[in-house]
Scaffold this motif. Structure first.
Motif, PDB file in Angstrom:
ATOM      1  N   GLY A  30     -16.721   1.568   3.281  1.00 15.80           N
ATOM      2  CA  GLY A  30     -15.587   1.292   2.348  1.00 15.80           C
ATOM      3  C   GLY A  30     -15.328  -0.091   2.453  1.00 15.80           C
ATOM      4  N   PRO A  31     -14.607  -0.668   1.337  1.00 15.28           N
ATOM      5  CA  PRO A  31     -14.282  -1.923   1.445  1.00 15.28           C
ATOM      6  C   PRO A  31     -13.493  -2.460   2.906  1.00 15.28           C
ATOM      7  CG  PRO A  31     -13.001  -0.728  -0.242  1.00 15.28           C
ATOM      8  CD  PRO A  31     -14.094   0.105   0.206  1.00 15.28           C
ATOM      9  N   PRO A  32     -13.833  -3.733   3.086  1.00 14.53           N
ATOM     10  CA  PRO A  32     -12.924  -4.016   4.327  1.00 14.53           C
ATOM     11  C   PRO A  32     -11.374  -4.042   4.065  1.00 14.53           C
ATOM     12  CG  PRO A  32     -13.807  -6.011   3.305  1.00 14.53           C
ATOM     13  CD  PRO A  32     -14.591  -4.784   2.752  1.00 14.53           C
ATOM     14  N   VAL A  33     -10.774  -3.694   5.008  1.00 19.31           N
ATOM     15  CA  VAL A  33      -9.286  -3.376   4.848  1.00 19.31           C
ATOM     16  C   VAL A  33      -8.656  -4.460   6.001  1.00 19.31           C
ATOM     17  CG1 VAL A  33      -7.250  -1.884   5.170  1.00 19.31           C
ATOM     18  CG2 VAL A  33      -9.325  -1.005   3.938  1.00 19.31           C
TER      19      VAL A  33
ATOM     20  N   GLY B 156       0.804  -1.468   0.012  1.00 21.40           N
ATOM     21  CA  GLY B 156      -0.078   0.183  -0.002  1.00 21.40           C
ATOM     22  C   GLY B 156       0.919   1.132   0.083  1.00 21.40           C
ATOM     23  N   LEU B 157       2.012   1.209   0.228  1.00 18.15           N
ATOM     24  CA  LEU B 157       3.095   2.559   0.251  1.00 18.15           C
ATOM     25  C   LEU B 157       3.574   2.722  -1.325  1.00 18.15           C
ATOM     26  CD1 LEU B 157       4.449   1.837   3.695  1.00 18.15           C
ATOM     27  CD2 LEU B 157       2.172   2.679   3.075  1.00 18.15           C
ATOM     28  N   TRP B 158       3.405   2.113  -2.047  1.00 18.90           N
ATOM     29  CA  TRP B 158       4.128   2.321  -3.581  1.00 18.90           C
ATOM     30  C   TRP B 158       3.594   3.329  -4.291  1.00 18.90           C
ATOM     31  CZ3 TRP B 158       5.173  -3.709  -5.039  1.00 18.90           C
ATOM     32  CH2 TRP B 158       6.236  -4.112  -4.164  1.00 18.90           C
TER      33      TRP B 158
ATOM     34  N   LEU C 160       2.433   3.889   6.537  1.00 17.01           N
ATOM     35  CA  LEU C 160       0.904   3.182   6.524  1.00 17.01           C
ATOM     36  C   LEU C 160      -0.064   3.907   7.261  1.00 17.01           C
ATOM     37  CD1 LEU C 160      -0.631   0.612   5.835  1.00 17.01           C
ATOM     38  CD2 LEU C 160       0.526  -0.399   7.708  1.00 17.01           C
ATOM     39  N   ASP C 161       0.216   4.265   8.274  1.00 15.27           N
ATOM     40  CA  ASP C 161      -0.905   5.247   9.460  1.00 15.27           C
ATOM     41  C   ASP C 161      -1.389   6.175   8.457  1.00 15.27           C
ATOM     42  OD1 ASP C 161      -0.837   3.505  11.432  1.00 15.27           O
ATOM     43  OD2 ASP C 161       1.124   4.231  12.341  1.00 15.27           O
ATOM     44  N   GLU C 162      -0.569   7.246   7.793  1.00 15.44           N
ATOM     45  CA  GLU C 162      -1.131   8.099   7.014  1.00 15.44           C
ATOM     46  C   GLU C 162      -1.980   7.726   5.982  1.00 15.44           C
ATOM     47  OE1 GLU C 162       0.042  12.598   5.577  1.00 15.44           O
ATOM     48  OE2 GLU C 162       1.431  11.403   6.802  1.00 15.44           O
ATOM     49  N   THR C 163      -1.372   6.774   5.396  1.00 17.11           N
ATOM     50  CA  THR C 163      -2.062   6.150   4.211  1.00 17.11           C
ATOM     51  C   THR C 163      -3.617   5.679   4.579  1.00 17.11           C
ATOM     52  OG1 THR C 163      -0.224   5.601   2.736  1.00 17.11           O
ATOM     53  CG2 THR C 163      -2.223   4.390   2.335  1.00 17.11           C
ATOM     54  N   LEU C 164      -3.790   4.908   5.646  1.00 13.82           N
ATOM     55  CA  LEU C 164      -4.845   4.710   6.093  1.00 13.82           C
ATOM     56  C   LEU C 164      -5.587   5.593   6.559  1.00 13.82           C
ATOM     57  CD1 LEU C 164      -3.718   1.658   8.612  1.00 13.82           C
ATOM     58  CD2 LEU C 164      -4.621   1.245   6.251  1.00 13.82           C
ATOM     59  N   ASP C 165      -5.247   6.722   6.998  1.00  9.51           N
ATOM     60  CA  ASP C 165      -6.106   8.065   7.428  1.00  9.51           C
ATOM     61  C   ASP C 165      -6.749   8.376   5.949  1.00  9.51           C
ATOM     62  OD1 ASP C 165      -5.152   8.055   9.984  1.00  9.51           O
ATOM     63  OD2 ASP C 165      -3.549   9.516   9.857  1.00  9.51           O
TER      64      ASP C 165
ATOM     65  N   LEU D 164       0.316  -5.693  15.197  1.00 14.63           N
ATOM     66  CA  LEU D 164      -0.805  -6.303  15.894  1.00 14.63           C
ATOM     67  C   LEU D 164      -1.536  -5.001  16.389  1.00 14.63           C
ATOM     68  CD1 LEU D 164       0.649  -9.672  17.153  1.00 14.63           C
ATOM     69  CD2 LEU D 164      -0.300  -9.289  14.977  1.00 14.63           C
ATOM     70  N   ARG D 165      -0.794  -4.417  16.982  1.00  8.08           N
ATOM     71  CA  ARG D 165      -1.690  -3.094  17.818  1.00  8.08           C
ATOM     72  C   ARG D 165      -2.499  -2.470  16.660  1.00  8.08           C
ATOM     73  NH1 ARG D 165       2.474  -0.876  19.596  1.00  8.08           N
ATOM     74  NH2 ARG D 165       2.894  -2.173  21.470  1.00  8.08           N
ATOM     75  N   ARG D 166      -1.891  -2.029  15.607  1.00  3.35           N
ATOM     76  CA  ARG D 166      -2.460  -1.082  14.698  1.00  3.35           C
ATOM     77  C   ARG D 166      -3.811  -2.028  14.117  1.00  3.35           C
ATOM     78  NH1 ARG D 166       1.581  -0.759  11.289  1.00  3.35           N
ATOM     79  NH2 ARG D 166       2.347   1.539  12.109  1.00  3.35           N
ATOM     80  N   ILE D 167      -3.668  -3.168  13.970  1.00  3.72           N
ATOM     81  CA  ILE D 167      -4.831  -4.069  13.557  1.00  3.72           C
ATOM     82  C   ILE D 167      -5.863  -4.164  14.288  1.00  3.72           C
ATOM     83  CG2 ILE D 167      -5.524  -6.401  12.701  1.00  3.72           C
ATOM     84  CD1 ILE D 167      -2.410  -6.975  11.904  1.00  3.72           C
ATOM     85  N   GLY D 168      -5.416  -4.527  15.708  1.00  4.57           N
ATOM     86  CA  GLY D 168      -6.685  -4.235  16.602  1.00  4.57           C
ATOM     87  C   GLY D 168      -7.294  -2.780  16.562  1.00  4.57           C
ATOM     88  N   ARG D 169      -6.620  -1.737  16.404  1.00  4.28           N
ATOM     89  CA  ARG D 169      -7.121  -0.555  16.695  1.00  4.28           C
ATOM     90  C   ARG D 169      -7.849   0.474  15.464  1.00  4.28           C
ATOM     91  NH1 ARG D 169      -5.538   1.871  21.578  1.00  4.28           N
ATOM     92  NH2 ARG D 169      -4.438   0.408  23.095  1.00  4.28           N
ATOM     93  N   ARG D 170      -7.466  -0.300  14.334  1.00  2.00           N
ATOM     94  CA  ARG D 170      -8.411   0.512  13.104  1.00  2.00           C
ATOM     95  C   ARG D 170      -8.534  -0.641  12.245  1.00  2.00           C
ATOM     96  NH1 ARG D 170      -4.350   5.022  11.023  1.00  2.00           N
ATOM     97  NH2 ARG D 170      -6.251   5.510  10.090  1.00  2.00           N
ATOM     98  N   PHE D 171      -9.406  -0.276  11.236  1.00  2.00           N
ATOM     99  CA  PHE D 171      -9.868  -1.048  10.163  1.00  2.00           C
ATOM    100  C   PHE D 171     -10.436  -2.508  10.361  1.00  2.00           C
ATOM    101  CE2 PHE D 171      -8.298   2.348   7.895  1.00  2.00           C
ATOM    102  CZ  PHE D 171      -9.213   2.780   6.804  1.00  2.00           C
TER     103      PHE D 171
END
Length: 305
Positions: A179-182, A90-92, A140-145, A192-199
């Protein structure tokens, strides 16, 4: 548990005929989803070892398709199966371009897209697309934002450490709302922390089930701490079989084993609570016809349990 199959977007069968045969046959068989991965390079001497298979990258990756273009093609020849990326790096590309592409694919597939995002493993590819290898987590965090803002608002702007997007109208909306599931591919504590906290959830690769479910418990605890409903998170487990003719020692599964052993592993995964499992026979030496036959036997075996 839902079952999926990888598309032949790598190797000699990465052709229109291969995609058509697999996507149509898989949908007729009763598979729930189809998946593709992401590569931009096949270096003669990679700057980092491949994360499995003894560190050697599969030769199939030397011939690779664009994952989103391939899924768009498959969307036009199927009606029911969901279409996933495992994983899309997702960062390319700038996140606004990623948001447009993903939204377009979700619209064209009539709401069948599953977005699996990862960070990749090869610094060479980041060099090729002029994106820094360092700082991948914050990027990645900003891309998800940006994805979240793009899908949620009719008008939005973004000002962040890495990206600035002037205020714009967003007229095209995904078929799936908001939106589509991410799903995110990660194994580090921070990931793992990021997954639990968003999307929407987790996109792991096959490992012994006690380890897998232990990491899943960590994700669910992170969701609870973030005041999210953990029951809304999903796990889609990728399995890359290395098939053997005779049964292997249980300690070698799921790294290698017979088709029956992989069927047993899938059944056990379902009992453990895995929501979806998809299998990629493309990393074997089997021909396309043999892979389709394996896919049918695998599906019948798992669902007969």
């Amino acid at each position: 548990m839902q079952l999926g199959l990888a598309l032949p977007t790598f190797g000699p069968d990465a052709r229109p005929e291969g995609l058509l045969h697999v996507c149509r046959t898989a949908e007729e068989m009763g598979y729930d989803s189809l998946w593709t991965g992401d590569r931009v390079l096949a270096p003669l001497v990679p700057g980092a070892p491949y994360p499995s298979g003894g560190g050697v990258m599969p030769r199939a990756y030397e011939n690779h398709m664009d994952p989103l273009v391939a899924l768009t093609f498959v969307a036009s020849h199927t009606t029911r199966v969901r279409l996933g990326t495992s994983t899309l790096n997702g960062l390319w590309q700038p996140p606004i371009m990623l948001a447009r592409s993903l939204t377009t694919l979700d619209v064209l597939s009539r709401g069948r897209l599953v977005v699996g995002l990862g960070l990749g493993w090869m610094p060479d590819e980041y060099t090729a697309v002029a994106v820094p290898w360092e700082g991948r987590g914050p990027r990645l965090d900003e891309t998800l934002d940006v994805l979240e803002e793009y899908w949620a608002n009719d008008v939005f702007a973004h000002e962040g450490p890495l990206f600035t997007i002037p205020e714009t109208v967003v007229g095209l909306k995904p078929a799936q709302r908001p939106g589509p599931p991410v799903l995110l591919a990660a194994f580090s504590p921070g990931g793992l922390r990021r997954i639990g906290r968003r999307f929407g959830g987790w996109l792991p690769v096959a490992m012994p089930l006690p380890y897998l479910m232990g990491m899943w418990d960590t994700i669910l605890k992170e969701a609870v701490e973030a005041e999210r409903d953990p029951s809304t998170l999903r796990m889609a487990l990728r399995v890359n079989p290395q098939l053997t003719e005779s049964r292997t020692d249980p300690g070698q599964m799921p790294r290698k084993g017979t088709l029956t052993q992989y069927i047993d592993y899938a059944r056990a995964a379902a009992e453990a609570g895995v929501h979806e499992l998809f299998v990629d026979f493309g990393q074997t030496t089997a021909t396309l016809a043999e892979r389709v036959d394996l896919a049918g036997r695998f599906l019948d075996g798992v669902r007969a349990g």
